[in-house]
Design an enzyme around this catalytic site. Structure first.
Site, short mmCIF file in Angstrom:
data_model
loop_
_atom_site.label_atom_id
_atom_site.label_comp_id
_atom_site.label_asym_id
_atom_site.label_seq_id
_atom_site.Cartn_x
_atom_site.Cartn_y
_atom_site.Cartn_z
N LYS A 204 -23.31 17.63 44.31
CA LYS A 204 -23.94 17.82 45.70
C LYS A 204 -25.02 18.75 45.73
O LYS A 204 -25.03 19.67 45.16
CB LYS A 204 -22.81 18.27 46.61
CG LYS A 204 -23.24 18.33 48.24
CD LYS A 204 -22.07 18.82 49.08
CE LYS A 204 -22.65 19.14 50.55
NZ LYS A 204 -21.46 19.18 51.28
N LYS A 257 -24.80 13.14 45.65
CA LYS A 257 -25.15 13.19 47.16
C LYS A 257 -26.45 14.07 47.23
O LYS A 257 -26.22 15.01 46.68
CB LYS A 257 -24.00 14.00 47.98
CG LYS A 257 -24.45 14.06 49.39
CD LYS A 257 -23.04 14.79 50.10
CE LYS A 257 -23.52 15.29 51.55
NZ LYS A 257 -22.61 15.99 52.08
C1 PBG Z 1 -20.38 20.09 54.61
C2 PBG Z 1 -21.03 18.50 54.23
C3 PBG Z 1 -22.56 18.36 54.57
C4 PBG Z 1 -22.46 17.12 54.62
C5 PBG Z 1 -21.41 16.48 54.20
N1 PBG Z 1 -20.33 17.53 54.23
C6 PBG Z 1 -23.15 19.37 54.93
C7 PBG Z 1 -23.62 20.60 54.01
O1 PBG Z 1 -23.15 20.79 53.01
O2 PBG Z 1 -24.56 21.23 54.51
C8 PBG Z 1 -23.76 16.38 54.57
C9 PBG Z 1 -23.75 14.98 55.07
C10 PBG Z 1 -25.09 14.41 55.66
O3 PBG Z 1 -26.20 14.98 55.79
O4 PBG Z 1 -25.04 13.35 56.16
N2 PBG Z 1 -20.06 20.56 53.54
#
Ligand code: PBG
Length: 333
Positions: A204, A257
């Site tokens: 991520k 992601k």
């Molecule tokens: C939370 C989370 C996020 C997303 C999914 N779970 C945001 C972040 O980490 O700031 C982002 C998903 C998206 O942008 O569609 N941890």
């Protein structure tokens, strides 16, 4: 032209395999199907309540009853899985994020009711503290603002157990703390939930593409950024290592992601792992296309279909996307 050259040229006429839709379908290498999609749904309190999200045109926050109606419609069109994201009222956000494992909180109630109404659908939910902390980070912090790894994991295990008790199919740790998958697996097994899966947000990235999602959840970072726990967009070997560790710790599905900027990561992970790979087509990827669509510059249906197909071509098995309806419309054409 000699007979030999002529033969050679004819053999190279690749257009023969593109001549008709029947032939194109016959030789198509990658198939996108409704069953590949995981649809994110944003939840709010209330009844028969929906709120538009300005930076995500076409996506709304829904009360539990409307979420169930939405999930029912999606399921009738072939969607197998949804992921639930609760929007937490400001008064419930604390430094300790206690609401994250409240067995009567919005998320727990939503999981329970959805599993009661649609037992066949696969339900996932994030395991991360950001919707629940007063500062918007994914973990607990100290006075200096450091994000505390092991203390946060204790919270994530409690959160996973709460979700498991409510009936979740896959917990989805999205926090990027080190070692959390192993601890969550241990916690679930000890709690008697060995059948609950872990869909790990393994690679991520600290991207600029999560903005609209944070609007949707009404999460604002009170200080700093997420670069001490989410990954540097410049790195790919590190992503493979993250995924390898998650796999060793017991992850059932590995995620990359965001998706489109990171297709190389998906392709390399495909070579490394035999586990299913998920791609998250994130909020910023959705918002960019919708903005162009609203200006008449691009056709959202076509672009989303091509985007998702590219993720599959790169090696993703499942795709989290806000564009499901556009793509399902196309697939039903
Ligand atoms: C939370 C989370 C996020 C997303 C999914 N779970 C945001 C972040 O980490 O700031 C982002 C998903 C998206 O942008 O569609 N941890």
């Amino acid at each position: 032209m000699s007979v030999l050259t002529e033969k050679y040229i004819l053999a190279k006429r690749l257009r023969r395999n593109r001549r008709s839709e029947a032939i194109r379908k016959m030789v198509r290498e990658t198939e996108l199907s409704v069953a590949d999609l995981v649809v994110p749904i944003f939840l709010i309190e209330g009844e028969n309540t929906r709120e538009p999200i300005p930076s995500m045109p076409g996506v709304e926050r829904l009360s539990i009853d409307l979420m169930i109606r939405e999930a029912t419609e999606l399921s009738e069109r072939g969607v197998q899985s949804v992921i639930l994201f609760p929007v937490i009222e400001r008064s419930l956000k604390t430094d300790g994020a206690e609401e994250a494992w409240n067995p009567d909180g919005l998320l727990a109630r939503a999981i329970r009711e959805l599993k009661r109404e649609l037992p066949g659908i696969c339900v996932m939910a994030d395991v991360a503290l950001d919707p629940f902390t007063s500062h918007g980070h994914d973990g607990l912090t100290n006075e200096k603002g450091d994000i505390l790894n092991d203390e946060t994991i204790d919270c994530l295990v409690k959160m996973s157990l709460m979700q498991a008790e409510a009936g979740i199919d896959f917990v989805a740790p999205s926090d990027m703390m080190d070692g959390r998958v192993g601890e969550i697996r241990k916690g679930l097994d000890q709690g008697g939930y060995e059948q609950v899966g872990i869909m790990a947000y393994s690679a991520k990235y600290a991207t600029s593409l999560y903005g609209p999602f944070r609007d949707a959840l009404q999460v604002k970072l009170a200080f700093g950024d997420k670069r001490t726990y989410q990954m540097d967009p410049a790195n790919v070997r590190e992503a493979l290592l993250e995924a390898q560790l998650d796999e060793e710790e017991g992850a059932d599905i590995l995620m990359v992601k965001p998706a489109l900027f990171y297709l190389d990561v998906i392709a390399k992970l495909r070579q490394q792992s035999k586990r299913p790979i998920a791609a998250y087509h994130v909020s910023g990827e959705y918002a960019m296309v919708m903005a162009a669509h609203q200006n008449g510059w691009l056709d959202a249906g076509n672009v989303f279909h091509e985007a998702l197909l590219s993720m599959k071509r790169a090696g993703a098995d499942l795709i989290f996307t806000y564009a499901s309806k556009w793509v399902i419309d196309r697939l039903e054409m």
